[in-house]
Design a protein around this motif. Structure first.
Motif, mmCIF file in Angstrom:
data_model
loop_
_atom_site.group_PDB
_atom_site.id
_atom_site.type_symbol
_atom_site.label_atom_id
_atom_site.label_comp_id
_atom_site.label_asym_id
_atom_site.label_seq_id
_atom_site.Cartn_x
_atom_site.Cartn_y
_atom_site.Cartn_z
ATOM 1 N N ASN A 16 0.852 -1.194 0.000
ATOM 2 C CA ASN A 16 0.000 0.000 0.000
ATOM 3 C C ASN A 16 0.884 1.239 0.000
ATOM 4 O O ASN A 16 2.067 1.167 0.346
ATOM 5 N N ARG B 16 -4.530 1.750 -1.949
ATOM 6 C CA ARG B 16 -5.303 0.512 -2.092
ATOM 7 C C ARG B 16 -6.806 0.779 -2.061
ATOM 8 O O ARG B 16 -7.535 0.333 -2.944
ATOM 9 N N SER B 17 -7.279 1.520 -1.084
ATOM 10 C CA SER B 17 -8.720 1.774 -1.000
ATOM 11 C C SER B 17 -9.190 2.652 -2.165
ATOM 12 O O SER B 17 -10.282 2.450 -2.693
ATOM 13 N N GLN C 122 -9.443 0.323 -5.190
ATOM 14 C CA GLN C 122 -10.591 -0.572 -5.083
ATOM 15 C C GLN C 122 -11.882 0.139 -5.505
ATOM 16 O O GLN C 122 -12.695 -0.410 -6.227
ATOM 17 N N LYS C 123 -12.045 1.381 -5.063
ATOM 18 C CA LYS C 123 -13.231 2.160 -5.433
ATOM 19 C C LYS C 123 -13.215 2.535 -6.916
ATOM 20 O O LYS C 123 -14.253 2.564 -7.560
#
Length: 167
Positions: free
Chosen positions: A144, A156-157, A160-161
């Motif tokens: 990350n 990372r988040s 993902q979105k």
């Protein structure tokens, strides 16, 4: 106001990079930036060139990065619109690992100062990134990246979105 508070709390929660980093951590990050700042051969497929860096990332982060790099505004209505290795839209000239937090289990966080700028000239103000690395199968892998300047957020988040948006 709430976003400012959340950003402040996240910044406080980031462990201080007050220790020397293991050689394997420095080697992974230095190698990534040596590849990243190397002049790009216009004849080379960008995805194939990026695939040469697969061993530097955990499989799940590498998969997200590949999927995000393949998005296009015309086809997907979204795309990766910044350099994930500097959190900018300008040129990257290099990076320096400035320290690591204490190793916890098989993970460590390395603080990196990234030299960026326009028209062949450094801005003089490095971007601050925090690389989260995992040690598995005998080597450190990037899992990350947390961007510490301006709005604090995690790669990372975000990916993902971006790759798997919810309707």
């Amino acid at each position: 106001m709430l976003s400012l508070l959340a950003t402040s709390l996240i910044a406080v929660a980031v462990p201080a990079a007050d220790r020397a980093c293991p050689k394997g951590v420095i080697d992974q990050i230095d190698g990534l930036y040596q590849w990243h700042v190397k002049p790009f051969d216009g004849n080379e497929d960008p995805d194939k060139a990026f695939s040469s860096q697969r061993q530097r990332f955990t499989p799940s982060l590498f998969k997200l990065l590949l999927e995000a790099r393949q998005l296009t505004p015309a086809r997907d209505g979204r795309f990766l619109d910044f350099d994930v290795f500097s959190n900018t839209q300008v040129a990257t000239y290099g990076a320096k690992v400035t320290g690591c937090s204490a190793e916890k289990g098989n993970s460590i966080q390395a603080e990196v100062a990234v030299d960026v700028g326009l028209r062949g000239q450094s801005s003089g103000t490095p971007q601050r990134l925090l690389y989260g690395l995992n040690n598995s199968k005998g080597g450190w892998r990037i899992n990350n990246i947390t961007y510490l300047d301006a709005k604090v957020f995690e790669l990372r988040s975000f990916l993902q979105k971006l790759v798997h948006p919810t309707p």
